[in-house]
Design a protein around this motif. Sequence first.
Motif, PDB file in Angstrom:
ATOM      1  N   LEU A   1       0.839  -1.202   0.000  1.00  0.00           N
ATOM      2  CA  LEU A   1       0.000   0.000   0.000  1.00  0.00           C
ATOM      3  C   LEU A   1       0.872   1.249   0.000  1.00  0.00           C
ATOM      4  N   PHE A   2       1.911   1.239   0.839  1.00  0.00           N
ATOM      5  CA  PHE A   2       2.830   2.374   0.882  1.00  0.00           C
ATOM      6  C   PHE A   2       3.496   2.553  -0.485  1.00  0.00           C
ATOM      7  N   ASP A   3       3.943   1.452  -1.088  1.00  0.00           N
ATOM      8  CA  ASP A   3       4.599   1.516  -2.399  1.00  0.00           C
ATOM      9  C   ASP A   3       3.662   2.096  -3.460  1.00  0.00           C
ATOM     10  N   LYS A   4       2.415   1.640  -3.477  1.00  0.00           N
ATOM     11  CA  LYS A   4       1.449   2.125  -4.471  1.00  0.00           C
ATOM     12  C   LYS A   4       1.140   3.607  -4.243  1.00  0.00           C
ATOM     13  N   PHE A   5       1.025   3.994  -2.990  1.00  0.00           N
ATOM     14  CA  PHE A   5       0.791   5.402  -2.673  1.00  0.00           C
ATOM     15  C   PHE A   5       1.975   6.251  -3.137  1.00  0.00           C
ATOM     16  N   ASN A   6       3.184   5.795  -2.836  1.00  0.00           N
ATOM     17  CA  ASN A   6       4.371   6.549  -3.225  1.00  0.00           C
ATOM     18  C   ASN A   6       4.522   6.635  -4.740  1.00  0.00           C
ATOM     19  N   ALA A   7       4.125   5.583  -5.461  1.00  0.00           N
ATOM     20  CA  ALA A   7       4.165   5.619  -6.923  1.00  0.00           C
ATOM     21  C   ALA A   7       3.231   6.699  -7.455  1.00  0.00           C
ATOM     22  N   PHE A   8       2.053   6.818  -6.847  1.00  0.00           N
ATOM     23  CA  PHE A   8       1.104   7.862  -7.229  1.00  0.00           C
ATOM     24  C   PHE A   8       1.715   9.243  -6.990  1.00  0.00           C
ATOM     25  N   VAL A   9       2.268   9.463  -5.803  1.00  0.00           N
ATOM     26  CA  VAL A   9       2.858  10.764  -5.466  1.00  0.00           C
ATOM     27  C   VAL A   9       4.035  11.076  -6.392  1.00  0.00           C
ATOM     28  N   ASN A  10       4.898  10.093  -6.620  1.00  0.00           N
ATOM     29  CA  ASN A  10       6.046  10.307  -7.512  1.00  0.00           C
ATOM     30  C   ASN A  10       5.606  10.653  -8.928  1.00  0.00           C
TER      31      ASN A  10
END
Length: 139
Positions: A23-32
């Motif tokens: 979940l953290f990885d997917k969220f960070n991909a969105f932000v990036n």
Amino acid sequence: MLVQWRDDLSIGMLEIDVQHKLLFDKFNAFVNAYQSNQDQDEIMRMFWFLEAYAVTHFKEEEKLMQQVRFPDFVAHRDKHLVFIDQINQLKERLKVEGLSQNLVSTMTNFITSWLIDHISTMDRAIGRFVNNSAPSPRS
């Protein structure tokens, strides 16, 4: 604002901890994607995927809670439903307003604080319950 996994967020259940890290990885991909000015459609796809993954994770977590007869299942599930409702509201704003710094900031603040608070309180309670319910090894 990226969200970093911290070991103190681990609830002591490998499957759930792995899902939380994803979940953290997917969220960070969105932000990036937003911060690097990627194509707007790609950014939106990443948000939709994040939402879909969160829903899938909640279903898995709820199934686990039912299997172990977690006593606070209903309250926990209700927190998931509130999150999904708030994400749906943000999704509607995205459709109407489009991507803006203000909206992305609102989204990232909400998701970051919700994930960290929910994992460190509600989900950790599941881990404690399961670990305290497990039969102790014989000496």
